[in-house]
Design an enzyme around this catalytic site. Structure first.
Site: not given
Length: 660
Positions: A274-276
């Protein structure tokens, strides 16, 4: 001498924008700049510091505490409310590739801790970079232990030093900026993902722009102060715009529609984690503030995705980073809410379209059709006398781990045993060695017999520098893995070369993960060739291997002699890195007079090198020449079918079952 002005750098709009957005919102996570040598990557990054607003720091605090919100655990604290403060320029701290760990995180004085019972901590580069920029040139060459340190600091926002039960922690929030040349190898995936944005830069092919670059550089070298003065107004205006965007940033709105668009785009590109999504959202907000808007729009998301997603799409180290502009536009279009109005069944009022099994437009195969086979393709002949063909590789697999015999002292890595300054403690260094981490117990033992003679009184030990003892640690090292590949005509039989390339490519992937240096020697026809000099770029090795043609006779002796020459030169150039030779052959020697005898003589030059003979001979009728060659080399004989880790495990289980 004044630094090169930021606004004087010609071209590179994406890099300029990425650096500005990271300056507006440090939460974006910094920038990774990828590009060939000589493209002014470092020049632009160093010029960025002059554009950033100054920061307020508490007087006398070595850790740059904010007077409005000081760190309660600051080693120089605690700081009282309203403590005297001053304003200083933002810092750009450079982290050298070869820096020691103590220089990066700071060091503790063990002598004072034992004798006086006090913690004497000297801050490192992470403390200096707090609330500023941390710049790593050639970040892909950074040692693994420093990569781990950066990962910890970037994840926690703090740096911690622990030495023999003494612990110190301080805040370390910084914008991480790295530059790298992909030809020298890629980053570890964990560190790559920590960079918020990535930009590819390349030198311009426009002669006029190249002329302007040279003109400005020569003018700067002739009169640095005068040149900088000419761009001072432009730099000041840009700095004012960045400061205005920073003030606007907290009030920029990110509506649910924009969040859904971001999620749709990230999902369409199949990025991991989910960092993107988080980085894309932060970047879009920063871009909106930079544009003077108080709400995120589709254009902000488009720009953010182009900067935040390319390096998060890679599935293996040999994939080039990047995103398709067409796919991005399609994802943004699909994420738009449907227009209001009556339903539309599409062309022909419900008739079948291409997606419904209808006719496919001219110009390409139907969606879902199998890709073209990566089979044999003709290649131009090297000397015109023997036919050649190029065979592609198949899907890689998890390869067996081959290690160099003995214990080395080479560069840190993950392959062979070595004495390093990290890893498990296995003993104590001789008293003459004054480097590494102190060994507490050995130090106390060295100091204890002298306490009465030194007139010790009260608590604590009387410890002197001569008493200090340092730990002997065993870890893993990276090696030079030199592939010597038979590319003769016999290797093209029965799709053998496809299997060979697949196995070697799998071993290259293993070398990438273990931080090895790699090289490639090939032999075919009447000679051997150094296809790739030793390098840490396994991507370059993979490219050379993929395009390797086959054909002609087998000059085995020439291949062994070339491998011996390469290893001899590399031992002078990089003496601490021990070699591992992977000889890929079926053992035949058919080129030149006395080919077999010359091959045996050449093998005698490599008996001191840890060697793996990967036997490519297949079929029921086997000559066993590769096994015989392995005996001459004192090498391990490995059939091609057992290079995969799963194949070896299956063979062991089968053999164990038969024995039972």
């Amino acid at each position: 001498m004044k630094p090169y002005p930021f606004t004087a750098v010609v071209g590179m709009p994406d890099l300029r924008l990425a650096l500005v957005l990271s300056s507006i919102s440090p939460a974006v996570g910094g920038v990774l700049v990828r590009g060939e040598k000589g493209t002014a990557k470092s020049t632009m990054v160093r010029a960025l510091a002059g554009l950033l607003p100054g920061v307020d720091v508490v007087d006398g605090c070595r850790f740059s505490c904010d007077p409005a919100s000081p760190d309660p655990a600051c080693p120089d604290g605690p700081h009282a409310a309203g403590a005297p403060a001053h304003r200083r320029p933002a810092r750009l701290v450079e982290l050298p590739v070869g820096a020691a760990e103590d220089r990066v995180v700071g060091s503790l004085n063990l002598e004072k801790a034992l004798s006086e019972g006090v913690t004497d901590y000297q801050p490192g580069l992470l403390a200096a970079a707090h609330r500023g920029l941390l710049y790593v040139d050639e970040v892909n060459l950074l040692h693994d232990h420093l990569v781990d340190t950066l990962l910890d600091a970037a994840a926690m926002g703090r740096a911690t030093v622990e030495r023999e039960g003494v612990s110190v922690s301080h805040a370390a929030r910084f914008v991480l900026i790295g530059t790298m040349n992909p030809e020298e190898g890629e980053l570890r995936p964990q560190l790559l993902d920590r960079f918020g944005l990535t930009v590819e830069v390349a030198s311009s092919r426009d002669p006029e722009q190249r002329v302007e670059v040279v003109r400005r550089r020569l003018a700067y070298e002739a009169d640095p102060d005068g040149f900088a003065e000419g761009y001072a107004a432009a730099d000041a205006a840009l700095a004012a715009e960045i400061e205005a965007a920073q003030r606007l940033l907290p009030s920029v709105k990110l509506p649910d529609e924009a969040l859904r668009q971001i999620a749709e785009v990230c999902a369409s590109f199949e990025v991991d984690g989910m960092r993107a999504d988080i980085v894309t959202a932060r970047t879009a907000v920063a871009h909106a503030a930079w544009a003077g808007r108080d709400e995120v729009t589709t254009e902000d998301i488009r720009v953010a995705a182009r900067l935040a997603l390319p390096h998060r799409r890679r599935r293996n180290p040999f994939d080039a980073p990047g995103i398709s502009e067409e796919q991005l536009e399609q994802a943004l279009e699909d994420s738009q809410p449907p227009p209001e109005g009556p339903d539309d069944d599409g062309p022909g009022e419900g008739g079948p379209g291409p997606d419904d099994g209808g006719p496919v437009p001219d110009g390409g195969p139907a969606e879902g059709a199998p890709p073209a086979d990566r089979g044999e393709t003709p290649a131009p002949s090297g000397n015109g006398s023997s036919p050649q063909k190029t065979v592609g590789a198949g899907d890689t697999f998890r390869a067996r781990v081959f290690r160099v015999k003995g214990t080395g002292e080479g560069e840190r890595g993950r392959r062979s045993r070595a004495i390093t300054d990290t890893g498990r403690t296995i003993g104590v260094q001789p008293p003459s060695v004054r480097d590494g981490r102190p060994h507490l117990v050995a130090t106390i033992r060295a100091a204890a017999p002298h306490q009465r003679a030194r007139g010790r009184s009260g608590t604590g030990l009387e410890v002197r520098s001569a008493d200090l003892r340092f730990a002997l640690r065993e870890g893993r090292e990276g090696n030079l893995v030199l592939f010597c590949v038979d590319a003769s005509g016999s290797m093209g039989a029965r799709a053998r070369m496809r299997e060979v390339k697949t196995a070697v490519l799998s071993l290259l992937l293993d070398a990438y993960q273990r931080r090895d240096k790699v090289g490639l020697v090939t032999f075919r026809g009447a000679e051997a060739e150094l296809a790739l000099p030793p390098t840490i770029s396994v991507e370059a090795a993979a490219d050379r291997l993929e395009g390797l043609p086959t054909g002609g006779r087998t000059p085995l002796a020439e291949g062994l002699l070339e491998a011996a020459r390469v290893l001899r030169v590399e031992a002078i150039r990089d003496p601490r890195r021990r070699p591992l030779l992977v000889l890929v052959t079926d053992g035949r020697a058919t080129s030149g007079p006395d080919a077999v005898a010359r091959a045996k003589a050449a093998a005698g030059l490599l008996t001191d090198v840890t060697t793996i003979v990967m036997d490519c001979e297949t079929g029921r009728m086997r000559l066993g020449l590769a096994a015989e060659l392995a005996g001459h080399l004192g090498a391990e004989h490995v059939p091609l079918s057992t290079v995969a880790a799963e194949s070896l495990a299956s063979a062991v289980r089968e053999r164990t079952g038969r024995a039972a």
